[in-house]
Enzyme design. Sequence first.
Site, short mmCIF file in Angstrom:
data_model
loop_
_atom_site.label_atom_id
_atom_site.label_comp_id
_atom_site.label_asym_id
_atom_site.label_seq_id
_atom_site.Cartn_x
_atom_site.Cartn_y
_atom_site.Cartn_z
CD GLN A 181 -2.90 -1.40 0.38
OE1 GLN A 181 -3.66 -0.47 0.24
NE2 GLN A 181 -3.01 -2.54 -0.32
CB ALA A 219 -11.59 1.07 3.34
CG HIS A 220 -7.50 0.35 0.47
ND1 HIS A 220 -6.61 -0.61 0.07
CD2 HIS A 220 -8.71 -0.23 0.43
CE1 HIS A 220 -7.26 -1.72 -0.20
NE2 HIS A 220 -8.52 -1.52 0.01
CG ASN A 221 -7.19 3.78 -3.26
OD1 ASN A 221 -6.59 2.80 -2.81
ND2 ASN A 221 -6.62 4.67 -4.03
#
Lengths: 344, 344, 344
Positions: C199, C240-242
């Site tokens: 990541q 969460a991511h993005n």
Amino acid sequence: MKFTAGQIAELLNGKVEGNKDAIVTNVSKIEDGKPDTLTFLANPKYTQYIYTTQADVVIVDHAFTPEHPINATLIRVSNAYEALAKLMEMYEQSQPKKNGIEQPSFVDKTATLGDFVYVGAFAYVGENVKIGNNTQIYPQVFLGDNVTVGDNTIIYPGVKIYKHCKIGNNCILHAGAVIGSDGFGFAPDENNNFKKIAQIGNVVIEDHVEIGANTTVDRATMGSTLIKRGVKLDNLIQIAHNVEVGENTVMAAQSGIAGSTKIGKNCMLGGQCAIAGHLVIGDQTKVGAQAGIIKSTKDNGPALLGSPAFDISKFNRCYVIFKRLPELSAQLDSINKEIKNLKQ
Amino acid sequence: MKFTAGQIAELLNGKVEGNKDAIVTNVSKIEDGKPDTLTFLANPKYTQYIYTTQADVVIVDHAFTPEHPINATLIRVSNAYEALAKLMEMYEQSQPKKNGIEQPSFVDKTATLGDFVYVGAFAYVGENVKIGNNTQIYPQVFLGDNVTVGDNTIIYPGVKIYKHCKIGNNCILHAGAVIGSDGFGFAPDENNNFKKIAQIGNVVIEDHVEIGANTTVDRATMGSTLIKRGVKLDNLIQIAHNVEVGENTVMAAQSGIAGSTKIGKNCMLGGQCAIAGHLVIGDQTKVGAQAGIIKSTKDNGPALLGSPAFDISKFNRCYVIFKRLPELSAQLDSINKEIKNLKQ
Amino acid sequence: MKFTAGQIAELLNGKVEGNKDAIVTNVSKIEDGKPDTLTFLANPKYTQYIYTTQADVVIVDHAFTPEHPINATLIRVSNAYEALAKLMEMYEQSQPKKNGIEQPSFVDKTATLGDFVYVGAFAYVGENVKIGNNTQIYPQVFLGDNVTVGDNTIIYPGVKIYKHCKIGNNCILHAGAVIGSDGFGFAPDENNNFKKIAQIGNVVIEDHVEIGANTTVDRATMGSTLIKRGVKLDNLIQIAHNVEVGENTVMAAQSGIAGSTKIGKNCMLGGQCAIAGHLVIGDQTKVGAQAGIIKSTKDNGPALLGSPAFDISKFNRCYVIFKRLPELSAQLDSINKEIKNLKQ
């Protein structure tokens, strides 16, 4: 980072189409590709963007056939997604790694540290703690007395590990995770006061486990709360005392497992799901987001949804009718009228 | 630990059957009892394991009558579960207790510390903080200015307590808990920007309260968010500003209480339940896991389930039909046909 | 604090009725007003308390007409609630502000600190970190390498910000928040082992954002997880991511947003709601508590409730019938009997 298309192609065993001297300094998504970046095309849904992206270099599959002219330099590989993942991993591993004991930190004189260990400032390493080789203990981490941590493990800032807990090799614990807090065990007395049951067990985390930020894993009343090899827990998850989580099971954020439940291997749990206590959840069980499991399940059973949860395809069929309930209720009313008429 | 069966029997006022010199060094569950351990049999469901357990010593009720030969040494007592809980508590209390001020730590010169206080390394004790006798402040704890902490309280690593909050006697706060963060109060302006409402109140935690790991309790907008005597909160719970939680109420993990709600005494809240703001929840209310409470409740009302929640036994009756909805819908269709036929 | 009614009236441009020398030393709610405190009456529901409150001074609207004698001194203003909020803000801002670098702390020699910065004891400021003017970094905060923090921002104790993340101006991050932990990204191999996807992105938090206690915001796989200007996140939220969260969107506690979802501006999300991954949520969307969103929504769409969620007014109509399902099922049974009779 700073690489040419040619260097990247060599790393990935790929083939350059275009300017092999094109330079990239970062990675971007194809739909918002910026100049001087590398991107990739794996999902056909995004093919349209390759003709307009401003990214200078795009990794594509060997099979990709453009239908319009492309400005970017292409690197053709056998699997574009895997190639990018590999590249990102190589990039990550090329980053400088912290090393040595930063000051001020607290390392008890009875603690044992492996080779190439990093202990960050303000980390606390208690009595008889053992830390393996190449392990990184970031700043402000707490390792209680008699904690052991294996090799090649990363413990991010502010993780708190209570006494006697054991962390395996190649694990990653994210910031704010708490391992080994007391299980929630109380016995009511005659005046409705709750008396604490001492929680004298520990937590054992096997190898290759990843624990998300601010996730909590309670110590066992006696024995061990057990997180088996390869388990991946997302952020803000609650694992209660004496739970066992089987190998390679993954849980999405904010899910919670009540006390003494045993979860099988290779299970997938959706976000915010809850599993009641003292259950046995079979291998390969799939649980939908926000589901509430109140019964044990068998290996390879159907995916589950709802609260309380049951077979997801049955749930979905029921929910379709649930959304039509006002209509069904109206039908019932008109049927009742019809019957009254028929009887007259 | 290292005890003989005879020593344990003496502690518990029990009677040894077998080898009074049998040595145990740990505690285990009867179903996975290991050599050199002590276990117990309380729940008849587990009786089968007593004949095969490898534990060396088993605590049993006086009334227990074996049906097969048993290898282990027995200790007979009047209540096996309570005896074990008592033993675990004695064990816990026999553990060495930290004492004194570890260095480096930060204790403001205006702070007042009681006798036999432990302040761990990297703990921060702000201006005018008062800490009672026998209280343990673990490493990396933050006590903001004017915080008071009573006697015999344990504050585990990394707990953060904002300024002006008050913690009672005999409390336990687990790692990562945050007490006194700002309530979530904003007022929208004409451009849809949210302007912060200053949160100038505090949190008051009375005696004998336990707060779980990474649980958050917000300070009041004005006045106090109040956690009354004997309350037990599990991990990852959210208590919003100006909430009151009544005496001896217990809440399971990941439940959340919105602002200004008053919860009565002796309530039991299941995991992941949610209670809306500005409600009054009566004494002895029971809330099921994942339930969502949107109305005030009376004292001694029925247990609640569902989102929005209502009487649990009614909910369960409705849910049984919910699972048959496709069948009911099909019945409706065939009834409609029948009526059409009858009308012709 | 210690003010006379006259001083407060001057600050608020209000008019004293009663004793302008009445002294207040704290603020209280009107229903439990205590001597020596200031309170306010804005909501007519609370009017009854003004006749009995023991608070010495009450802020009221110009329009308020008492129906009984009042003991307290009144301060009349054009908007009592806004006047109190303004007063609380002034009080908050009058509090002493920490300043300078407390010792021991860890500030890397390559870090750049603005004017009037506070860095608390046991804070960790990594390589090339940049901190703006008037920013307060409380004790035990971790700022990883290359983190930037803007001006006038408050980072409360124990916040952990991973490397390369960017925090804007005028932000508030509450204790225990984790910014930039790894996104939950794994690819299964042929043996069901999960391999970590590196990541390598970051988190960008724009200006005027508030992040609640123990909330977690994961870094992007590549690119940035983005929290836009004016967003307010309550406690224990998972981003969460993005994910992208649009301007001035507010989320109540314990809600969770899965990976790559884009949320519009001016949305309001209830507590414990969940939004699935890869969705687009339109501007002004309202989501009820505990709702589960599994489909993208348009701008200005209806409020949503249920899991899976749909139009809240439709949901409520369905839920009314859900609660009558046993009755409906009984009706069906009797209709079936009637039809059998009619057919005979």
